[in-house]
Design an enzyme around this catalytic site. Sequence first.
Site, mmCIF file in Angstrom:
data_model
loop_
_atom_site.group_PDB
_atom_site.id
_atom_site.type_symbol
_atom_site.label_atom_id
_atom_site.label_comp_id
_atom_site.label_asym_id
_atom_site.label_seq_id
_atom_site.Cartn_x
_atom_site.Cartn_y
_atom_site.Cartn_z
ATOM 1 N N GLU A 1 0.806 -1.221 0.000
ATOM 2 C CA GLU A 1 0.000 0.000 0.000
ATOM 3 C C GLU A 1 0.845 1.281 0.000
ATOM 4 O O GLU A 1 0.728 2.122 0.896
ATOM 5 C CB GLU A 1 -0.992 -0.024 1.161
ATOM 6 C CG GLU A 1 -1.946 -1.211 1.048
ATOM 7 C CD GLU A 1 -3.012 -1.269 2.131
ATOM 8 O OE1 GLU A 1 -2.905 -0.520 3.128
ATOM 9 O OE2 GLU A 1 -3.952 -2.066 1.976
ATOM 10 N N GLU B 1 -5.363 -8.429 -0.549
ATOM 11 C CA GLU B 1 -6.121 -8.192 0.685
ATOM 12 C C GLU B 1 -7.554 -7.841 0.319
ATOM 13 O O GLU B 1 -7.775 -6.951 -0.504
ATOM 14 C CB GLU B 1 -5.545 -7.043 1.521
ATOM 15 C CG GLU B 1 -4.213 -7.300 2.173
ATOM 16 C CD GLU B 1 -3.773 -6.132 3.067
ATOM 17 O OE1 GLU B 1 -4.653 -5.355 3.505
ATOM 18 O OE2 GLU B 1 -2.563 -6.000 3.315
#
Length: 542
Positions: free
Chosen positions: A212, A323
Amino acid sequence: MSDSPESAGVSRRQVLIAGATAAGTAAGTAFLGASPAAASPASSGPHVAVDLTRPTSPFPHTWERVAAGDWAKQALRRDYQDQLFESHDELGIQSLRFHGVLNTSMSTYFPKVNGRPRNPALSDDDYSFFNTFQVYDALVERGMHPFVELSSMPASLQAAPPPFSVLLYDFNQMEPGDYARWGKVVGDFARHMVDRYGLREVRRWPFEVWNEPNLFVFFNGDQQAYFKLYRYAAEAIKNVDASLLVGGPATSAGQISFGPPRVPGVQYYREFMQWATSNDVPVDFGSAHGYETDIGTGPKGPSSFFKQNRADTPDGLPLYITETNVSSDLGDTMLDTSAAAASFLRTIIESTGVADALAFWTFTDVYEEMGQGDKPFHGGFGLQTIHGVKKPAYRLLQILHGLGDRRAMMTLSGLPATVGGVAVTGGRRGGVDLLFYNHALATGDGSDPKPAQPATFTVAVSGLSGGSRARIQRIDDDHANPRRAWTELGSPEYPTRRQLRRIAASSELEAQALSLRTDRGSKTGTFTLTLPAEAVAAVHIT
């Protein structure tokens, strides 16, 4: 994945034949790969038609490709490994992704310790792969494979000390002071993996660069800094062997209100792929994250993000969603309930043909990003509680593991938009499996969605043989609901072993006979189903 106080209140975290939508609408009929003439059973009310005489399409088990599990040192725990290997054995999970294999506390790269030169007696060089090998040895010996997330920045490489710490453990979000040294560390890491496990094995491991980077809490540098970080890592891995797989950018679909604003995940992903392609930087796969509660998701759910990611992924490259879950908010009670199961089934159905992997975040509540919870049910992300009690989402994956890999034609007519389903053939047990969900998607703007309502509908399955029988398994408030059993015991923070056995027993799936009316002439079987809100029903017909 971030559950920081700064992000409190701000979430970030199908086709039955290709191109169709999974949910019917009250205003009309959703034709899931079937023509209107073939799809309509003799019913004037809400109904579903399944046609086993028509061609099928692929239904790959993308959710089994990889599961996620907190951070590297957790993977050294016996209870963590016990739950992981149970997920492998019962759910078919093939690989494990976690944060922090390069964290300073893993000692993977430690020329210095607390600013001082390391003790030369500890290692012949600047590396210690003991902890990493302990984890990867366990995976490989059990027939699993690492899905390597290359994070975070070893303190000896950081450009400057981190200005803040969000997580309990030492995820270092800083960019390197020397990108060439960063590349060397990554290359040496990959080379040691090949030396220990062999090229044939390590070729199966995706190397994902960072986590991320479009969130300030996970990467201090801007987008151009990430591109540089990625390039040095990717080229170092390819210098070990060109057949090794490397990709990224592992973007977060949502944003959090902390730090300087960043490019939104979908745009960041697109610009990364454009940059890599135009600059001839090696990319073997794309990766991204998306949670139903992510701000900006909108009313179409996380699969809407994934479809945009797919459109921006170069032809021929797989898209790995590393995810996903119903919520990105630690403490959200949905994570412990059938809502998590219904949400994930919906995501699976709507992402078929879009994503090549869907990693459930996480397989266990043995998880300490913001501290280790001690309540058996605390809104943790896991498929299992800290004590190994199977939550509703685990039971969904248990059902899914027994399914085949061919998708039959299904049509939904007159049902609310919260209801969808899939018909699957080719399983070991033969026959056909019908799975249905009733789930209200998050709004994508932080407001509460209109709750799903119970739905009753008729299902007609054509193409059955004579003497067919049906059995049903349910996941809802009254079935496979261990959290309710815990609540009925007074919600003990530290339950006794006897209480844990009772809670675990309430999680078990139960198969019950379902009345199936069969017309031998038309070879059509019909049944009526009532699906509660935030529920899953699985019907097996043989």
